[in-house]
Design a protein around this motif. Structure first.
Motif, short mmCIF file in Angstrom:
data_model
loop_
_atom_site.label_atom_id
_atom_site.label_comp_id
_atom_site.label_asym_id
_atom_site.label_seq_id
_atom_site.Cartn_x
_atom_site.Cartn_y
_atom_site.Cartn_z
N GLY A 54 0.91 -1.20 0.14
CA GLY A 54 0.10 -0.06 0.01
C GLY A 54 1.01 1.36 0.02
O GLY A 54 0.51 2.22 -0.76
N ALA A 175 -17.29 -1.35 17.92
CA ALA A 175 -15.80 -1.27 17.88
C ALA A 175 -15.35 -1.16 16.43
O ALA A 175 -15.94 -1.96 15.42
N GLY A 177 -11.91 -1.05 13.23
CA GLY A 177 -10.66 -1.33 12.92
C GLY A 177 -10.46 -0.97 11.59
O GLY A 177 -11.27 -0.88 10.69
N ALA A 200 -6.77 -8.65 15.05
CA ALA A 200 -7.94 -9.54 15.32
C ALA A 200 -7.91 -10.07 16.70
O ALA A 200 -9.11 -10.00 17.17
N ILE A 206 -11.59 -6.84 23.28
CA ILE A 206 -12.72 -5.98 23.37
C ILE A 206 -14.04 -6.70 23.63
O ILE A 206 -14.83 -6.27 24.55
#
Ligand code: B12
Length: 215
Positions: A54, A175, A177, A200, A206
């Motif tokens: 990326g 949550a 991410g 993960a 969490i």
């Protein structure tokens, strides 16, 4: 296999991904899985290699097609090594995972596998836009919602999800991410999420913590 060894393998994997050398990519991956857990290999070798792709694309040094093909090969490998289900099921409170707005599927796929392998009965909402997501959360009575996004524009949509759920009086823990939250550590609070996870394993931690409030 130590984190260091996996770090070195990440460099090799990166080179093989740039060349789109599928046999070499598979060889590096399979070799690593022989020495470390599949999740460890994914987190410490595959993800750093993809993130580097990326960065190189952002810098104009490689083509998007290389990322596209390379990540497809990685997806196949993940599919092969991560279990789709686990024996024990922790199904309360109702929870779901979704890829909001954008089409970067791999992170959600990994979080879902790891959640299921850790015994959580989690609904997979696939890819959705805001209105559809809010409707599904309400109709499924979801109390814990995991949202994966990889683009800033998608991350900002979390705000709309939160506002729409609040307007309906639905108390849902969210949550989040994905890349935008890794780039900007304050963003998850700004969009109204209750927690943010780097990987993960964080998703599992969490949810484990939140579940206590329902037991
Ligand atoms: C692979 C890739 C693609 C592939 C996607 C293939 C696929 N089927 O997924 C393709 C080539 C299609 C693609 C396209 C594009 N991409 Co792209 N892509 C990437 C890349 C290189 C890697 C993403 C990835 O798969 N990582 C591996 C996975 C496993 O990691 P992950 O998603 O981060 O997930 C982990 C954690 O974040 C966490 N996590 C994830 N979700 C959640 C959720 C919860 C609740 C928790 C707790 C944790 C968690 O756990 C996961 C496991 O550890 C990133 C670079 C980067 N730094 O992320 C750019 C990147 C995300 N892409 C980017 C861009 C701009 C695009 C395009 C717009 C390019 C274009 N001009 O067309 C398009 C848009 C496509 C779309 N509409 O969605 C930018 C986004 C920048 C921004 N600020 O918004 C990035 C950051 C590249 C860059 N450096 O600029 N891309």
């Amino acid at each position: 296999m130590g984190e260091n060894r996996l770090g070195q393998s990440a460099n090799k994997l990166y080179e093989a991904l740039v060349l789109l050398d599928r046999p070499r990519i598979e060889e590096i991956f399979i070799q690593a899985v022989g020495h470390a857990s599949p999740l460890q290999v994914i987190e410490d070798m595959m993800i750093p290699a993809l993130r580097r792709l990326g960065d190189e694309w952002s810098a104009g040094r490689i083509a998007l097609s290389q990322i596209y093909m390379g990540s497809r090969i990685c997806e196949d490998l993940v599919e092969r090594v991560l279990p789709a289900s686990a024996v024990e099921r922790k199904s309360y409170p109702p929870m779901a995972i979704v890829l909001l707005h954008d089409y970067h599927t791999l992170g959600k796929r990994i979080v879902l596998s790891v959640m299921r392998a850790s015994g959580f009965n989690i609904l997979d909402f696939g890819h959705m836009e805001t209105d559809e997501l809010v409707g599904r959360v309400l109709s499924s009575d979801v109390k814990i919602l995991l949202i994966s996004v990889l683009m800033l524009s998608s991350a900002l949509k979390v705000k709309d999800v939160r506002a729409a759920l609040d307007a309906k009086g639905a108390r849902v823990r969210i949550a989040v991410g994905g890349a935008p939250f890794l780039f900007d550590s304050k963003l998850w609070r700004e969009v109204g999420a209750d927690a943010m996870g780097y990987n993960a394993a964080d998703a599992v931690a969490i949810v484990q913590d939140w579940r206590k409030d329902w037991s």
